[in-house]
Write a protein that holds these residues in place. Structure first.
Motif, PDB file in Angstrom:
ATOM      1  N   LEU A   1       0.838  -1.202   0.000  1.00  0.00           N
ATOM      2  CA  LEU A   1       0.000   0.000   0.000  1.00  0.00           C
ATOM      3  C   LEU A   1       0.868   1.246   0.000  1.00  0.00           C
ATOM      4  O   LEU A   1       1.872   1.314   0.695  1.00  0.00           O
ATOM      5  N   SER A   2       0.454   2.235  -0.789  1.00  0.00           N
ATOM      6  CA  SER A   2       1.120   3.530  -0.682  1.00  0.00           C
ATOM      7  C   SER A   2       0.182   4.634  -1.169  1.00  0.00           C
ATOM      8  O   SER A   2      -0.841   4.353  -1.805  1.00  0.00           O
ATOM      9  N   GLY A   3       0.546   5.869  -0.833  1.00  0.00           N
ATOM     10  CA  GLY A   3      -0.291   7.007  -1.213  1.00  0.00           C
ATOM     11  C   GLY A   3       0.557   8.156  -1.700  1.00  0.00           C
ATOM     12  O   GLY A   3       1.770   8.206  -1.461  1.00  0.00           O
ATOM     13  N   ILE A   4      -0.108   9.080  -2.367  1.00  0.00           N
ATOM     14  CA  ILE A   4       0.594  10.235  -2.901  1.00  0.00           C
ATOM     15  C   ILE A   4      -0.323  11.438  -2.759  1.00  0.00           C
ATOM     16  O   ILE A   4      -1.534  11.313  -2.947  1.00  0.00           O
ATOM     17  N   GLN A   5       0.245  12.573  -2.370  1.00  0.00           N
ATOM     18  CA  GLN A   5      -0.608  13.746  -2.148  1.00  0.00           C
ATOM     19  C   GLN A   5      -0.874  14.495  -3.452  1.00  0.00           C
ATOM     20  O   GLN A   5       0.070  14.805  -4.166  1.00  0.00           O
ATOM     21  N   PRO A   6      -2.131  14.850  -3.692  1.00  0.00           N
ATOM     22  CA  PRO A   6      -2.436  15.620  -4.894  1.00  0.00           C
ATOM     23  C   PRO A   6      -2.377  17.122  -4.590  1.00  0.00           C
ATOM     24  O   PRO A   6      -3.318  17.860  -4.885  1.00  0.00           O
ATOM     25  N   SER A   7      -1.271  17.547  -3.994  1.00  0.00           N
ATOM     26  CA  SER A   7      -1.205  18.972  -3.639  1.00  0.00           C
ATOM     27  C   SER A   7      -0.594  19.788  -4.779  1.00  0.00           C
ATOM     28  O   SER A   7      -0.405  20.978  -4.660  1.00  0.00           O
ATOM     29  N   GLY A   8      -0.269  19.134  -5.881  1.00  0.00           N
ATOM     30  CA  GLY A   8       0.267  19.828  -7.056  1.00  0.00           C
ATOM     31  C   GLY A   8       0.505  18.784  -8.121  1.00  0.00           C
ATOM     32  O   GLY A   8       0.097  17.628  -7.965  1.00  0.00           O
ATOM     33  N   ILE A   9       1.163  19.187  -9.183  1.00  0.00           N
ATOM     34  CA  ILE A   9       1.445  18.242 -10.269  1.00  0.00           C
ATOM     35  C   ILE A   9       2.580  17.309  -9.817  1.00  0.00           C
ATOM     36  O   ILE A   9       3.551  17.754  -9.203  1.00  0.00           O
ATOM     37  N   LEU A  10       2.446  16.019 -10.103  1.00  0.00           N
ATOM     38  CA  LEU A  10       3.465  15.062  -9.636  1.00  0.00           C
ATOM     39  C   LEU A  10       4.797  15.318 -10.353  1.00  0.00           C
ATOM     40  O   LEU A  10       4.835  15.803 -11.476  1.00  0.00           O
ATOM     41  N   HIS A  11       5.883  15.017  -9.643  1.00  0.00           N
ATOM     42  CA  HIS A  11       7.197  15.466 -10.114  1.00  0.00           C
ATOM     43  C   HIS A  11       8.228  14.329 -10.085  1.00  0.00           C
ATOM     44  O   HIS A  11       7.917  13.196  -9.675  1.00  0.00           O
ATOM     45  N   LEU A  12       9.452  14.661 -10.498  1.00  0.00           N
ATOM     46  CA  LEU A  12      10.516  13.639 -10.569  1.00  0.00           C
ATOM     47  C   LEU A  12      10.761  12.957  -9.222  1.00  0.00           C
ATOM     48  O   LEU A  12      11.071  11.776  -9.167  1.00  0.00           O
ATOM     49  N   GLY A  13      10.644  13.715  -8.131  1.00  0.00           N
ATOM     50  CA  GLY A  13      10.832  13.129  -6.794  1.00  0.00           C
ATOM     51  C   GLY A  13       9.795  12.045  -6.548  1.00  0.00           C
ATOM     52  O   GLY A  13      10.118  10.945  -6.071  1.00  0.00           O
ATOM     53  N   ASN A  14       8.549  12.331  -6.906  1.00  0.00           N
ATOM     54  CA  ASN A  14       7.490  11.332  -6.739  1.00  0.00           C
ATOM     55  C   ASN A  14       7.764  10.107  -7.603  1.00  0.00           C
ATOM     56  O   ASN A  14       7.555   8.972  -7.171  1.00  0.00           O
ATOM     57  N   TYR A  15       8.246  10.341  -8.825  1.00  0.00           N
ATOM     58  CA  TYR A  15       8.450   9.213  -9.726  1.00  0.00           C
ATOM     59  C   TYR A  15       9.580   8.318  -9.223  1.00  0.00           C
ATOM     60  O   TYR A  15       9.385   7.111  -9.024  1.00  0.00           O
ATOM     61  N   PHE A  16      10.765   8.904  -8.997  1.00  0.00           N
ATOM     62  CA  PHE A  16      11.908   8.067  -8.624  1.00  0.00           C
ATOM     63  C   PHE A  16      11.807   7.588  -7.171  1.00  0.00           C
ATOM     64  O   PHE A  16      12.340   6.543  -6.819  1.00  0.00           O
ATOM     65  N   GLY A  17      11.124   8.376  -6.334  1.00  0.00           N
ATOM     66  CA  GLY A  17      11.002   7.985  -4.934  1.00  0.00           C
ATOM     67  C   GLY A  17       9.871   6.999  -4.708  1.00  0.00           C
ATOM     68  O   GLY A  17       9.886   6.257  -3.723  1.00  0.00           O
ATOM     69  N   ALA A  18       8.875   6.986  -5.597  1.00  0.00           N
ATOM     70  CA  ALA A  18       7.705   6.178  -5.283  1.00  0.00           C
ATOM     71  C   ALA A  18       7.053   5.521  -6.500  1.00  0.00           C
ATOM     72  O   ALA A  18       6.991   4.296  -6.589  1.00  0.00           O
TER      73      ALA A  18
ATOM     74  N   ASP B   1      16.324  24.022  -6.358  1.00  0.00           N
ATOM     75  CA  ASP B   1      17.190  24.798  -5.458  1.00  0.00           C
ATOM     76  C   ASP B   1      18.087  23.912  -4.591  1.00  0.00           C
ATOM     77  O   ASP B   1      18.733  24.404  -3.670  1.00  0.00           O
ATOM     78  N   GLY B   2      18.077  22.596  -4.843  1.00  0.00           N
ATOM     79  CA  GLY B   2      18.950  21.693  -4.083  1.00  0.00           C
ATOM     80  C   GLY B   2      18.292  21.153  -2.821  1.00  0.00           C
ATOM     81  O   GLY B   2      18.759  20.168  -2.257  1.00  0.00           O
ATOM     82  N   ARG B   3      17.194  21.800  -2.345  1.00  0.00           N
ATOM     83  CA  ARG B   3      16.462  21.204  -1.217  1.00  0.00           C
ATOM     84  C   ARG B   3      15.679  20.009  -1.764  1.00  0.00           C
ATOM     85  O   ARG B   3      15.557  19.840  -2.977  1.00  0.00           O
ATOM     86  N   LYS B   4      15.067  19.227  -0.877  1.00  0.00           N
ATOM     87  CA  LYS B   4      14.246  18.106  -1.346  1.00  0.00           C
ATOM     88  C   LYS B   4      13.216  18.609  -2.360  1.00  0.00           C
ATOM     89  O   LYS B   4      12.596  19.656  -2.123  1.00  0.00           O
ATOM     90  N   MET B   5      13.062  17.904  -3.475  1.00  0.00           N
ATOM     91  CA  MET B   5      12.036  18.306  -4.434  1.00  0.00           C
ATOM     92  C   MET B   5      10.668  18.105  -3.787  1.00  0.00           C
ATOM     93  O   MET B   5      10.349  17.007  -3.338  1.00  0.00           O
ATOM     94  N   SER B   6       9.904  19.175  -3.735  1.00  0.00           N
ATOM     95  CA  SER B   6       8.642  19.092  -3.005  1.00  0.00           C
ATOM     96  C   SER B   6       7.658  20.139  -3.515  1.00  0.00           C
ATOM     97  O   SER B   6       8.046  21.291  -3.758  1.00  0.00           O
ATOM     98  N   LYS B   7       6.393  19.686  -3.631  1.00  0.00           N
ATOM     99  CA  LYS B   7       5.369  20.620  -4.080  1.00  0.00           C
ATOM    100  C   LYS B   7       5.290  21.802  -3.132  1.00  0.00           C
ATOM    101  O   LYS B   7       5.092  22.934  -3.531  1.00  0.00           O
ATOM    102  N   SER B   8       5.490  21.536  -1.830  1.00  0.00           N
ATOM    103  CA  SER B   8       5.338  22.651  -0.878  1.00  0.00           C
ATOM    104  C   SER B   8       6.511  23.633  -0.934  1.00  0.00           C
ATOM    105  O   SER B   8       6.396  24.724  -0.414  1.00  0.00           O
ATOM    106  N   TYR B   9       7.616  23.261  -1.579  1.00  0.00           N
ATOM    107  CA  TYR B   9       8.723  24.219  -1.709  1.00  0.00           C
ATOM    108  C   TYR B   9       8.737  24.883  -3.095  1.00  0.00           C
ATOM    109  O   TYR B   9       9.608  25.699  -3.383  1.00  0.00           O
ATOM    110  N   GLY B  10       7.810  24.488  -3.963  1.00  0.00           N
ATOM    111  CA  GLY B  10       7.751  25.109  -5.295  1.00  0.00           C
ATOM    112  C   GLY B  10       9.051  24.946  -6.087  1.00  0.00           C
ATOM    113  O   GLY B  10       9.434  25.848  -6.834  1.00  0.00           O
TER     114      GLY B  10
END
Ligand code: TYM
Length: 339
Positions: A12-29, A198-207
Motif C-alpha cells: 500500500l502507498s499514497g501520494i498527495q495531490p497537492s500539485g502536479i506530480l514530479h521527478l521526486g514522486n516518480y523516482f522515490g515512489a 534549489d537543491g532542497r528536497k524536491m517538493s510541491k510545498s517548496y515550489g
C-alpha cells in the motif's frame, strides 16, 4: 477479531495531490509502485491522498483537478487496474475513524519528533492541528488495509515507523494475546531523496519541482532554473556537489556518468567548452525521452472517453478498498468496545 493472517504480502502507498506530480514522486515512489503490481498482483493498493492535501491546499477546484491529474499520471505511467487498485483516499472515510482510534493510543512525543512536521515549520509553513496530526492519518491509511509493505521515498520512512509504533500501542492496549492490527514494513526506494531546482528536497510545498510531462521550451526553461555556482563556461566544474548531476544520476547508466564526470573535470567535451548550460540540456533531453511514451498515453486519458475510463477505475477500486477497510474497522470497533 484477530488481525488478518499474513497469507500474502499486501502493498500500500499514497501520494498527495497537492500539485502536479514530479521527478521526486516518480523516482522515490511511483516507479516502484508500478513495478510492485507485477510482483504482488491483486495485492497492491495505491491511493490519492486528498484528505492529506487539505493540510496545504484550500482551493476545491485545484484539488479536484490535481486528484484527476494524479490518477492520469499513474495510469499513463503503467498502473494496470487489473493488477492494482488506484483510488481516492476520501472514498474510504473509514480511515478518518481509524485515525481517531489510533490517536487515542499515541503519545504527543511520537508526533513531536516527526521530521516532516519540523521541516515544514522550519520552512515557514504555518502549522495547523491537521499538519501535526498528519502522521496519524497516514498510519490509518496503512493499517486500514492490513498492509504489510509500504513502498515510499526515504523522506516518508519515519512516518511508516510511526505507524509501526501505533500498531504496537494499539495491540498492547486491545489485543495483547490476539493482535488486532497488522504491522507494516517500509520498503524504501533505491533512489536517494531527489533534490529540487534549489537543491532542497524536491517538493510541491517548496515550489522547486520538475514535472514529469513537461517538454520542449517550457521544460528547458524550468531545467535552466536548477541552481548551480558561477563557474564560467570552459572551466572545470564540481561534479560531486552539482545539483544538475544529482538529477542526471537518476537517468544515466554508470558509463554515461563516467563520461559526464570527465566533461565536468575538464570543462570540455570533444574539444569544445562544456558548461552548466550543456549539462542542463542533457537533463532536459533525458526527462523528455524517458517520459515520452507516458506523455502520449496521458493524452488519451484527457479525452472525454479517457476521462470516463479514469473515473471508472477510481470508482471500482474505491469499492474494493472500502470493503477491506470496513473489515479492519469492524475488528477495531469490537476490540475497543464501540460495539
Ligand atoms: P508525497 O505526496 O509527498 O510523496 C509521494 C511519494 O513520493 C516520494 N517523494 C520523494 N522521493 C524522493 N525524493 C523526493 N524529493 C520526493 N518527494 C516525494 C515520497 O517519499 C512518497 O513516497 N504522506 C505521504 C502520502 C501518504 C502515504 C500514506 C504514503 C499519505 N498516506 C500512506 C504511504 C502510505 C506524502 O505526503 O507523500
Amino acid at each position: 477479531m484477530t488481525a488478518r493472517a499474513a497469507t500474502k504480502p499486501r502493498v500500500l502507498s499514497g501520494i498527495q495531490p497537492s500539485g502536479i506530480l514530479h521527478l521526486g514522486n516518480y523516482f522515490g515512489a511511483i516507479r516502484q509502485h508500478i513495478a510492485l503490481q507485477d510482483r504482488h498482483p491483486g495485492q497492491a493498493l495505491y491511493f490519492i491522498a486528498d484528505y492529506h492535501a487539505l493540510t496545504t491546499l484550500r482551493n476545491p477546484e485545484a484539488l479536484r483537478a490535481n486528484v484527476f491529474e494524479s490518477a492520469v499520471t499513474y495510469l499513463a505511467l503503467g498502473l494496470d487496474p487489473a493488477r492494482a487498485l488506484l483510488f481516492r483516499q476520501s472514498d474510504v472515510p473509514e480511515v478518518t475513524e481509524l485515525a481517531w482510534m489510533l490517536a487515542t493510543v499515541t503519545g504527543m512525543g511520537l508526533l513531536e519528533r516527526a521530521h516532516s512536521y519540523k521541516d515544514k515549520l522550519a520552512n515557514g509553513i504555518t502549522p495547523t492541528v491537521g499538519l501535526f496530526f498528519y502522521p496519524v492519518l497516514m498510519a490509518a491509511d496503512i493499517i486500514a488495509y492490513d498492509a504489510t509493505l509500504v513502498p515510499v521515498g526515504k523522506d516518508q520512512l519515519q512516518h511508516v515507523e510511526i505507524a509501526q509504533d501505533m500498531v504496537t500501542h494499539f495491540n498492547e492496549a486491545y489485543g495483547p494475546q490476539d493482535p488486532v492490527l497488522v504491522r507494516p514494513e517500509p520498503l524504501p526506494a533505491r533512489a536517494a531523496v531527489v533534490p529540487g531546482l534549489d537543491g532542497r528536497k524536491m517538493s510541491k510545498s517548496y515550489g522547486n519541482t520538475l514535472p514529469l510531462f513537461e517538454s520542449g521550451k517550457k521544460l528547458r526553461k524550468l531545467v535552466g532554473q536548477v541552481v548551480t555556482d558561477s563557474t564560467p563556461l570552459g572551466e572545470p566544474l564540481p561534479f560531486a556537489t552539482c545539483n544538475v548531476v544529482a538529477l542526471l544520476r537518476l537517468f544515466c547508466d554508470p558509463a554515461e556518468l563516467a563520461q559526464l564526470e570527465t566533461w565536468y573535470r575538464e570543462g570540455r567535451r570533444d574539444g569544445a567548452p562544456f558548461g552548466y548550460g550543456h549539462a542542463k540540456m542533457l537533463l532536459a533531453d533525458k526527462i523528455e525521452q524517458l517520459f515520452a511514451p507516458a506523455r502520449a498515453r496521458r493524452e488519451h486519458f484527457l479525452t472525454a472517453e479517457g476521462r470516463a475510463e479514469v473515473e471508472a477505475v477510481l470508482a471500482r477500486a474505491a469499492i474494493a478498498a472500502r470493503a477491506l477497510a470496513q473489515q479492519t474497522l469492524e475488528r477495531c470497533r469490537r476490540a475497543c468496545g464501540l460495539r
